[in-house]
Design a protein around this motif. Structure first.
Motif, short mmCIF file in Angstrom:
data_model
loop_
_atom_site.label_atom_id
_atom_site.label_comp_id
_atom_site.label_asym_id
_atom_site.label_seq_id
_atom_site.Cartn_x
_atom_site.Cartn_y
_atom_site.Cartn_z
N LYS A 170 -5.35 -8.26 -6.58
CA LYS A 170 -5.99 -7.00 -6.17
C LYS A 170 -6.71 -6.35 -7.35
CE LYS A 170 -4.45 -6.99 -1.91
NZ LYS A 170 -5.36 -7.08 -0.75
N GLN A 205 -6.88 1.68 0.08
CA GLN A 205 -7.55 1.99 -1.18
C GLN A 205 -6.59 2.65 -2.16
OE1 GLN A 205 -10.74 1.24 -2.08
NE2 GLN A 205 -11.11 0.18 -0.13
N MET A 251 -9.62 -3.87 -7.01
CA MET A 251 -9.39 -2.48 -6.65
C MET A 251 -9.34 -1.58 -7.87
SD MET A 251 -9.15 -2.72 -3.36
CE MET A 251 -8.48 -1.13 -2.92
N THR A 273 0.80 -1.22 0.00
CA THR A 273 0.00 0.00 0.00
C THR A 273 0.83 1.27 0.00
OG1 THR A 273 -0.12 0.15 2.42
CG2 THR A 273 -1.76 -1.23 1.33
N THR A 294 -3.10 0.72 -2.65
CA THR A 294 -3.20 -0.51 -3.43
C THR A 294 -3.43 -0.21 -4.91
OG1 THR A 294 -4.11 -1.65 -1.50
CG2 THR A 294 -4.41 -2.70 -3.63
N ILE A 295 -4.21 0.80 -5.21
CA ILE A 295 -4.44 1.16 -6.62
C ILE A 295 -3.15 1.63 -7.27
CG2 ILE A 295 -5.58 2.86 -8.10
CD1 ILE A 295 -8.00 2.70 -6.24
#
Length: 485
Positions: free
Chosen positions: A207, A136, A210, A130, A139-140
């Motif tokens: 992931k 959020q 996401m 992260t 992670t993106i």
């Protein structure tokens, strides 16, 4: 046409690769260390001197359940982590926003071990996933960087395919600096290409929701019902976990239980992540407070099994020590591929554009990532020994040491490179890595001699890796001074 394609792919590989490479170097470096995140946490809690895991007894499980109930009364949602080969204590953990922290219990007696609270190896693990920017946004960003890495790998293969074999065989490390850096970049990139592709692909895939969230189909009717208040869970303090654990072990089909979660009306015992290469979430459920088994559907579809394998390959929690070391070394070499690409980007463009401020800025960012990050990681480990063990909120102090040292390194690097003194920035920060790495074993032995003698293998491994980083940094500093780069 072929040269035009290679030129365009070269632009894509260079500019996109550099932008993402700054992030990817940090991701690969911290991810390589995070392979041993639990071992690092044990090193950072020298009060824990258990050498081998034992099955938790009924008194220990009851004591852990009482701690969970006490936390629930304070509004803290905790769970029980069972002993394993990598972490032999019985743990009652909760999430503080970045790491899982909590009490460590002796699995034989249930007595709380007075171990210092620490951010531990979880700092490297969470930064890898992260960037400490939140689950959020962070992670993106990491997922986008992973997708760019796949694009950079494909474009790099196409660019160098026509002369790939001669460049690797010749390996002209003693010729011009640009040629030497390029050959080293190509050699490591080709040798560890499968590993980097696997980690990038599985990292993006696990992931993917996401980036492209699945939008649930709206229900036919939507009725607004006020949410009920969370139910109290006094039953968890009375439930006998030992017989439930024995039943769960029998129903999990050979998978060893790993952790225990509590809900208002049930307790769930989950299979450990190290049970197999498939990272499942198989579990056995029991009602509270009577402990009656509840039906659970553990049948997985082929897609679910594939995703479990992707998770397992990326996190490598199933890996035995030998394979874990292979992951670690491959990750370090992947980091070297990213770092050498960053250096090549600046070197190649400076030949044509001179010392413009943009390339001086890029030089400063390179120093920050390649030399400043290892210095911050070593300062974080040393800070664990120097921060008082009884200090309240000491895990935040450790995290603050990491980011403060890294911020100071970034300021120093940018200050020097923007003045055209990149050489001084490199030498100073490589020297700092050497100083911190060589002092780590001394600090460890002076501050925690009993722990060093109780677990010599663990302490020699962590201290040895710090010393190895110091040796490489000092050698690079020596070469940099001799070549007058």
């Amino acid at each position: 046409m072929r040269e035009t394609l290679r030129t365009r792919l070269g632009w894509l590989h260079g500019w996109f690769g550099y932008g993402a490479g700054l992030v990817l170097t940090c991701i690969f470096a911290t991810g390589s260390v995070a392979v041993f995140n639990m071992e690092i946490t044990r090193w950072m809690q020298p009060e824990l001197r258990l050498t081998a895991p034992v099955q938790p007894g009924a008194p220990a499980l009851d004591a852990a359940a009482h701690l969970v109930a006490a936390g629930q009364a304070r509004g803290v949602s905790a769970f029980i982590a069972l002993p394993s080969a990598r972490s032999p204590t019985l743990d009652v953990l909760h999430y503080n926003g970045h790491e899982f922290v909590g009490a460590r219990l002796d699995p034989a007696t249930g007595a709380v071990i007075p171990a210092r609270i620490t951010a531990g190896g979880g700092l490297f693990y969470n930064f890898h996933h992260t960037l400490f920017l939140g689950p959020q946004v962070g992670t993106i960003i990491v997922n986008i960087a992973g997708m760019i890495l796949l694009v950079a790998i494909i474009s790099g293969v196409v660019i160098h395919l026509h002369a790939l074999v001669p460049d690797i065989i010749l390996l002209r490390l003693s010729t011009a600096r640009l040629r030497a850096w390029l050959d080293a970049h190509l050699l490591m990139g080709v040798l560890f290409l499968p590993f980097m592709v696997m980690m990038a692909y599985t990292g993006v895939l696990v992931k993917a929701d996401m980036i492209v969230p699945v939008t649930p189909r709206p229900a036919a009717r939507s009725v607004q019902v006020p949410a009920p208040p969370p139910a109290p869970m006094p039953e968890m303090a009375r439930v006998q976990l030992a017989p439930l654990l024995a039943q769960a072990r029998a129903s999990l089909a050979g998978q060893e239980p790993g952790f225990i979660l509590f809900a208002p009306q049930r307790v769930s015992i989950f299979a450990g992540d190290a049970s197999s290469a498939f990272l499942t979430r198989d579990h056995a459920d029991f009602s509270l407070p009577e402990g009656r088994p509840l039906p659970v559907d553990t049948t997985a579809t082929p897609i679910a099994r594939t995703m479990q394998l992707m998770h397992g390959l990326h996190y490598a929690r199933f890996a035995p020590p030998g394979l874990r070391w292979l992951y670690f070394l491959s990750g370090l070499c992947g980091t070297a591929v990213m770092a050498s690409g960053l250096v090549l980007f600046v070197m190649k463009r400076r030949r044509h554009a001179g010392h413009r401020w943009a390339y001086r800025l890029a030089d400063g960012l390179n120093v920050t990532v390649i030399a400043g990050l290892p210095a911050a990681m070593l300062a974080f480990l040393a800070g664990n020994r120097l921060v008082p063990a009884s200090l309240t909120g000491r895990e935040d102090w450790e995290t603050g040491i990491f980011f403060t040292v890294w911020a100071l390194c970034a300021s120093h690097a940018l200050f020097n490179t923007l003045r055209g003194q990149a050489h001084h920035a490199w030498r100073a920060q490589l020297g700092l890595v050497g100083l911190l790495g060589t002092s780590l074993p001394v600090i460890d032995l002076l501050c925690c001699p009993a722990a060093f003698h109780a677990l010599p293998g663990l302490h020699m491994a962590v201290d040895g890796l710090g010393s190895g980083a110091a040796i490489m940094a000092l050698y690079a500093r020596h070469r940099l001074g001799r070549r007058g780069a």
